[in-house]
Write a protein that holds these residues in place. Structure first.
Motif, mmCIF file in Angstrom:
data_model
loop_
_atom_site.group_PDB
_atom_site.id
_atom_site.type_symbol
_atom_site.label_atom_id
_atom_site.label_comp_id
_atom_site.label_asym_id
_atom_site.label_seq_id
_atom_site.Cartn_x
_atom_site.Cartn_y
_atom_site.Cartn_z
ATOM 1 N N ARG A 81 0.867 -1.172 0.000
ATOM 2 C CA ARG A 81 0.000 0.000 0.000
ATOM 3 C C ARG A 81 0.907 1.225 0.000
ATOM 4 O O ARG A 81 2.107 1.140 0.296
ATOM 5 C CB ARG A 81 -0.966 0.017 1.190
ATOM 6 C CG ARG A 81 -0.403 0.474 2.501
ATOM 7 C CD ARG A 81 0.317 -0.587 3.280
ATOM 8 N NE ARG A 81 -0.586 -1.619 3.741
ATOM 9 C CZ ARG A 81 -0.253 -2.892 3.819
ATOM 10 N NH1 ARG A 81 0.962 -3.288 3.474
ATOM 11 N NH2 ARG A 81 -1.091 -3.785 4.270
ATOM 12 N N CYS A 116 -16.921 5.175 2.248
ATOM 13 C CA CYS A 116 -16.355 4.371 1.155
ATOM 14 C C CYS A 116 -17.194 4.416 -0.121
ATOM 15 O O CYS A 116 -16.691 4.113 -1.203
ATOM 16 C CB CYS A 116 -16.195 2.925 1.595
ATOM 17 S SG CYS A 116 -15.010 2.697 2.937
ATOM 18 N N PHE A 144 -5.461 -0.559 5.056
ATOM 19 C CA PHE A 144 -5.640 0.711 4.353
ATOM 20 C C PHE A 144 -4.396 1.220 3.639
ATOM 21 O O PHE A 144 -3.264 0.952 4.028
ATOM 22 C CB PHE A 144 -6.136 1.771 5.334
ATOM 23 C CG PHE A 144 -7.521 1.485 5.842
ATOM 24 C CD1 PHE A 144 -8.630 1.947 5.156
ATOM 25 C CD2 PHE A 144 -7.708 0.736 6.998
ATOM 26 C CE1 PHE A 144 -9.911 1.678 5.611
ATOM 27 C CE2 PHE A 144 -8.991 0.461 7.458
ATOM 28 C CZ PHE A 144 -10.086 0.929 6.753
ATOM 29 N N HIS A 153 -15.895 -2.402 -4.058
ATOM 30 C CA HIS A 153 -15.058 -1.640 -3.136
ATOM 31 C C HIS A 153 -14.008 -2.584 -2.582
ATOM 32 O O HIS A 153 -14.324 -3.696 -2.142
ATOM 33 C CB HIS A 153 -15.905 -1.066 -2.007
ATOM 34 C CG HIS A 153 -15.101 -0.521 -0.876
ATOM 35 N ND1 HIS A 153 -14.124 0.435 -1.059
ATOM 36 C CD2 HIS A 153 -15.095 -0.823 0.456
ATOM 37 C CE1 HIS A 153 -13.571 0.720 0.109
ATOM 38 N NE2 HIS A 153 -14.137 -0.031 1.034
ATOM 39 N N GLN A 154 -12.761 -2.151 -2.599
ATOM 40 C CA GLN A 154 -11.665 -3.007 -2.141
ATOM 41 C C GLN A 154 -11.516 -2.894 -0.627
ATOM 42 O O GLN A 154 -10.502 -2.426 -0.109
ATOM 43 C CB GLN A 154 -10.377 -2.607 -2.856
ATOM 44 C CG GLN A 154 -10.493 -2.449 -4.359
ATOM 45 C CD GLN A 154 -10.664 -3.764 -5.097
ATOM 46 O OE1 GLN A 154 -9.881 -4.691 -4.917
ATOM 47 N NE2 GLN A 154 -11.699 -3.864 -5.934
ATOM 48 N N ASN A 195 -10.043 -7.071 -8.921
ATOM 49 C CA ASN A 195 -9.428 -7.162 -7.603
ATOM 50 C C ASN A 195 -8.072 -6.470 -7.645
ATOM 51 O O ASN A 195 -7.135 -6.964 -8.277
ATOM 52 C CB ASN A 195 -9.277 -8.633 -7.203
ATOM 53 C CG ASN A 195 -8.813 -8.798 -5.768
ATOM 54 O OD1 ASN A 195 -8.204 -7.904 -5.190
ATOM 55 N ND2 ASN A 195 -9.094 -9.949 -5.185
ATOM 56 N N ILE A 221 -6.715 -5.118 -4.626
ATOM 57 C CA ILE A 221 -6.371 -4.862 -3.224
ATOM 58 C C ILE A 221 -4.916 -5.208 -2.912
ATOM 59 O O ILE A 221 -4.287 -4.581 -2.054
ATOM 60 C CB ILE A 221 -7.331 -5.610 -2.269
ATOM 61 C CG1 ILE A 221 -7.215 -5.001 -0.856
ATOM 62 C CG2 ILE A 221 -7.072 -7.112 -2.268
ATOM 63 C CD1 ILE A 221 -8.316 -5.393 0.084
ATOM 64 N N HIS A 228 -2.871 -2.029 -3.625
ATOM 65 C CA HIS A 228 -3.402 -0.731 -3.208
ATOM 66 C C HIS A 228 -3.911 -0.704 -1.776
ATOM 67 O O HIS A 228 -3.836 0.326 -1.114
ATOM 68 C CB HIS A 228 -4.560 -0.313 -4.126
ATOM 69 C CG HIS A 228 -4.162 -0.088 -5.545
ATOM 70 N ND1 HIS A 228 -3.987 -1.127 -6.441
ATOM 71 C CD2 HIS A 228 -3.909 1.036 -6.235
ATOM 72 C CE1 HIS A 228 -3.641 -0.629 -7.625
ATOM 73 N NE2 HIS A 228 -3.581 0.683 -7.519
ATOM 74 N N ASN A 231 -7.140 -0.933 0.981
ATOM 75 C CA ASN A 231 -8.425 -0.239 1.032
ATOM 76 C C ASN A 231 -8.155 1.267 1.051
ATOM 77 O O ASN A 231 -7.663 1.806 2.035
ATOM 78 C CB ASN A 231 -9.178 -0.674 2.291
ATOM 79 C CG ASN A 231 -10.524 0.011 2.464
ATOM 80 O OD1 ASN A 231 -10.807 1.034 1.841
ATOM 81 N ND2 ASN A 231 -11.347 -0.547 3.332
ATOM 82 N N MET A 232 -8.485 1.950 -0.037
ATOM 83 C CA MET A 232 -8.249 3.394 -0.138
ATOM 84 C C MET A 232 -9.533 4.181 0.135
ATOM 85 O O MET A 232 -9.737 5.270 -0.412
ATOM 86 C CB MET A 232 -7.671 3.745 -1.504
ATOM 87 C CG MET A 232 -6.308 3.138 -1.743
ATOM 88 S SD MET A 232 -5.481 3.817 -3.197
ATOM 89 C CE MET A 232 -6.617 3.346 -4.465
ATOM 90 N N SER A 266 -11.193 3.746 -3.616
ATOM 91 C CA SER A 266 -11.114 2.366 -4.103
ATOM 92 C C SER A 266 -11.985 2.123 -5.331
ATOM 93 O O SER A 266 -11.533 1.492 -6.292
ATOM 94 C CB SER A 266 -11.508 1.391 -2.980
ATOM 95 O OG SER A 266 -10.491 1.294 -2.014
ATOM 96 N N GLY A 302 -10.581 1.288 -8.998
ATOM 97 C CA GLY A 302 -10.918 0.032 -9.655
ATOM 98 C C GLY A 302 -11.426 0.261 -11.067
ATOM 99 O O GLY A 302 -11.070 -0.467 -12.005
#
Length: 332
Positions: free
Chosen positions: A45, A116, A161, A259-260, A282, A284, A287, A289-290, A294, A298
């Motif tokens: 991340r 989110c 995150f 959503h990741q 996918n 994640i 990256h 969870n941004m 996210s 994506g």
């Protein structure tokens, strides 16, 4: 549901330079090697250093504008769709506008915050104004710096995150083209509000009330197991209604962009919908969870990698604090 004539004109993204690996997190948390990756599914991340949310947002915005072949001055509206504002006042969109050297442009700016799901909610709301002819070209920006609010004593949530920004330029679909929003749905269950929250920083517990011994109130707090259980119960019926309103099935969808949130959350969605691996976006691992970045990240990556092509139908789906569930069926 009538298809809203909205077209994605361009996308852009920005990631901070600092890379934090799963092994880095293992050492920081004093965990055995491999623990973080096994629990989170995140290999790398990015963490922001010496840069603000608005600076990151401006960089993603310029990338999206370049992709759309559009000058910034031609925008009709700028919307920041993130969870954590740069400061309480003014809206973060105004700060992004200033960073883009548009501070005297008069382009209207506003924020949409559904944690989110902020990007999904912002796109859903603005699509009606675009479809009605109120706006022609709108910039949605989702910049997030999650790293500043993590509670490392809650290791299973802190490891999820990452920071980053994504932006999308949307406009009215030209005559003769089919791009548009086929259906959308958002449901909120406030009974789950305490399952994912930051209690401090607002009017109930303002920053002036901060004391070191109550720092946990000013950091992210998530009851992961309870959140997972509640979501598991709500998701099947929610998805059934979303696809029913769109008059489509999973077979009609080229790609699902979730959503990741976590590897576990995406496994739940994949199992509930019986989504084959080649239909699931996918990202994640690289990256994390941004938060609100996210979903547009994506979308950006799906287009960049050629996994989403013009005319394809995609399902953008996620959950957020609230507790909220959101979904949008978009013909790209």
């Amino acid at each position: 549901m009538k298809t809203r004539q909205v077209k994605v004109l361009g996308t852009g993204a920005y990631l901070p330079e600092k890379r934090v690996t799963a092994e880095d997190m293992d050492r920081r948390l004093g965990k055995p090697e491999g623990w973080v990756y096994k629990k989170s599914g995140v290999k790398v991340r990015h963490y922001a250093e010496n840069e603000s949310v608005s600076q990151m947002g401006a960089k993603a915005a310029f990338a999206a504008l370049a992709d759309a072949g559009l000058e910034a001055e031609r925008l009709d509206c700028i919307i920041c769709t993130n969870a954590v504002p740069e400061q309480p006042i003014p809206c973060t969109a105004a700060l992004i506008q200033s960073e883009m050297k548009l501070g005297d442009s008069g382009i209207p700016c506003l924020d949409v915050n559904s944690t989110c799901l902020s990007f999904l909610a912002g796109l859903d709301l603005i699509s009606y104004l675009i479809d009605a002819g109120r706006y022609d070209r709108v910039l949605l920006v989702a910049p997030e710096i999650a790293s500043v609010g993590l509670n490392y004593s809650q290791s299973e949530s802190a490891i999820l995150f990452g920071d980053g920004a994504a932006a999308v330029v949307v406009g009215r679909t030209p005559a003769g083209e089919s791009s548009g929003i086929v259906a959308s749905r958002i449901e909120t269950y406030g009974s789950g509000a305490a399952l994912s929250e930051v209690r401090g920083g607002g009017s109930k517990l303002p920053s002036i009330a901060y004391e070191p011994e109550r720092i946990a109130d000013f950091l992210f707090d998530m009851q992961g197991e309870a959140l997972f259980k509640k979501t598991s119960k709500l998701l099947p019926d929610f998805l059934k209604k979303l696809f029913g309103e769109g008059g489509v099935t999973l077979e009609d969808v080229a790609l699902v962009i979730p959503h990741q949130g976590s590897a576990m959350a995406m496994r739940l969605l994949q199992r509930k919908l019986r989504i084959p691996d080649d239909k699931l976006m996918n990202i994640i691992e690289q990256h994390g969870n941004m938060i609100a970045a996210s979903l547009p990240m994506g979308l950006h990556e799906a287009i960049r990698l050629g996994r989403l092509k013009r005319g394809d139908l995609t399902a953008v789906i996620g959950i957020s604090a609230g507790l909220s569930l959101g979904g949008l069926l978009l013909e790209y």
